[in-house]
Design an enzyme around this catalytic site. Structure first.
Site, PDB file in Angstrom:
ATOM      1  NE  ARG A  78      -3.562  -2.247   2.754  1.00  0.00           N
ATOM      2  CZ  ARG A  78      -4.748  -2.393   2.189  1.00  0.00           C
ATOM      3  NH1 ARG A  78      -5.237  -1.419   1.437  1.00  0.00           N
ATOM      4  NH2 ARG A  78      -5.457  -3.488   2.371  1.00  0.00           N
ATOM      5  CB  THR A 285     -13.586 -10.055  -5.705  1.00  0.00           C
ATOM      6  OG1 THR A 285     -12.628 -10.768  -4.925  1.00  0.00           O
ATOM      7  CG2 THR A 285     -13.225  -8.578  -5.702  1.00  0.00           C
TER       8      THR A 285
END
Length: 482
Positions: A78, A285
């Site tokens: 990230r 997902t």
């Protein structure tokens, strides 16, 4: 009395602020949830333990076996944070991913990140994908402290968004320091399933299994398939499947790395391969993402769920839809309806799987023969499988059939793990409580009294010569329901 209609495909729902109360968990179980997912990317171990207790309490009240899946966060790469929480990037802008920038120092010129290996993992011309591919950057230059990029596809970029490289290759160890701490906390939760994120090799699964055994835990381990390099290498993928008890087609990060155009083919191949290797498979997902804020799914979402069902997935999974969405109960009902609709199609009820192959042992021979017989004898309403370890109903569930597989066992751990298997209905039945000559009749009576069978049906029953011996299934009978 009309027998119950049973949905074969299982539903996994993620717990979050919208669904963690006792009342909501009870309503979700009634709506059709078979397994609840605890997402360790959010919340504390103590919070997850409390939720797991609620799940088991409400499952007991409902009289259902409902699984608990602990999903480890893994090494999600990230960016750091911006001064104003987010920036707007414009196509053509220069933007730097800078190892020297700290928390809260990001702006429109660049942002920090927590992945020191980035500079040695990318080269000029690579495409980096941020925020699940919504932002695209081209690598222009790399030095020891950062990566200079040009914005190919701009937009609003918030703090802590993930980074992938088109084609994959940004690898970090599957188990992070946080994951190791979280595994230690699982002794209190005692999950039925543990999902390992960003698996890159069979060793990741072996390591996880070893760490869990130190806490006397033996959950089924689910490998999340999220890396392009894993699906590009047959040996690596087969090794992961062999080491694990199942896989999750994690379409978020995987889709970002391989591209959406390739994803549907990969999904079909993963489902097929998992079933061939006797592993469970979850498709996950964005399955009904519009229902985070809408009470009705789109037609495309219904088709997406149905397509996974037609491919043979064991389970379909909801993430934000039930964790933070406004309509958690409605989305579970919508997913159940879509799955049932697909299961009514004739293609789901027939199978040529293993028709021309040799069986490995008596247990597999009985399991495959039972499904074949049930599919070709119209009076049979289901298969009753007296099981210790759950391996025979698992083998049966690898074949297509429109008939329920009643897994009858005295072991709660076996029944909990079978919550994920397509077409399997886990039911507590202690065959050892009856003498050998009356077990068959008592099993039929139990299923009839539970509403699964009616008079004049036939049931196909499998068991072992010795009651209580795992792996000993060697008898198949077709019995009338009196």
């Amino acid at each position: 009395m009309t027998p119950k209609v049973n949905r074969r495909t299982k539903i996994v729902a993620t717990i979050g602020p919208a669904s963690e109360s006792d009342d909501m968990i009870a309503r979700l179980i009634t709506a059709g949830v078979n397994v609840f997912r605890l997402n360790f990317s959010h919340g504390t171990a103590e919070q997850h333990a409390r939720v797991a207790m609620r799940i088991r309490k409400q499952a007991a009240i409902a009289g259902n076996y409902v699984g608990v899946l602990a999903d480890l966060q893994g090494p999600k790469i990230r960016i750091s944070t911006f001064r104003n929480d987010a920036v707007d990037l414009v196509n053509g802008d220069r933007f730097r991913l800078d190892l020297d920038l700290g928390e809260g120092e990001g702006d429109t010129r660049g942002v920090g990140l927590d992945y020191a290996q980035l500079c040695s993992s990318v080269v000029r011309g690579d495409t980096l994908l941020l925020d699940d591919g919504r932002i695209r950057l081209r690598v222009d230059d790399v030095d020891t402290t950062g990566v200079d990029c040009s914005v190919l596809v701009g937009g609003k970029l918030g703090s802590r968004k993930g980074i992938n490289r088109l084609g994959g290759g940004l690898a970090a160890p599957a188990l992070t320091t946080k994951d190791l701490t979280d595994i230690d906390s699982l002794a209190e939760i005692k999950p039925d399933f543990v999902a390992v994120s960003f698996v890159s090799s069979a060793e990741d699964i072996v390591q996880t299994r070893g760490l869990l055994k130190k806490h006397q835990l033996q959950p089924a381990i689910i490998a999340k398939i999220e890396r392009a390099e894993v699906v590009a290498d047959d040996n690596t993928l087969n090794g992961i499947l062999t080491a694990s008890d199942g896989v999750m087609v994690a379409r978020g990060d995987l889709g970002v790395e391989v591209g959406d155009a390739q994803l549907i083919g990969i999904q079909k191949e993963l489902i097929s391969r998992a079933r061939t290797m006797d592993r469970v498979v979850i498709t996950a997902t964005q399955m009904m993402e519009s229902m985070i804020s809408s009470s009705m799914p789109t037609r495309a979402e219904v088709f997406d769920v149905a397509n996974a069902v037609l491919d043979g997935t064991d389970a379909v999974m909801l993430s934000a839809e039930t964790a933070v969405g406004s309509y958690p109960v409605e989305v579970v009902k919508a997913m159940a309806d879509a799955a049932l609709g697909a299961e009514r199609q004739p293609v789901v009820r027939t199978s040529r799987y293993r028709l021309n192959t040799q069986f490995a042992n008596a247990e597999e021979t009985i399991a495959m023969s039972a499904i074949y017989a049930a599919n070709h004898y119209g009076n049979v309403r289901g298969i009753a499988c007296l099981t210790e370890s759950g391996s025979t109903p698992l083998l049966m569930s690898r074949l297509s059939s429109g008939l329920p597989i009643f897994a009858l066992s005295r072991h709660s751990q076996t029944l909990q793990r079978l919550c994920m298997c397509r077409g399997v209905i886990p039911l507590f039945f202690d065959a050892s409580a009856f003498d050998r000559d009356s077990v068959d009749a008592r099993a039929i009576e139990f299923l009839h009294d539970s509403g699964f069978l009616q008079k004049n049906d036939a049931i196909l029953l499998t068991k072992g010569t010795t009651v209580g011996a795992a792996g000993g299934t060697n008898i198949m009978k077709i019995l009338p329901v009196p």
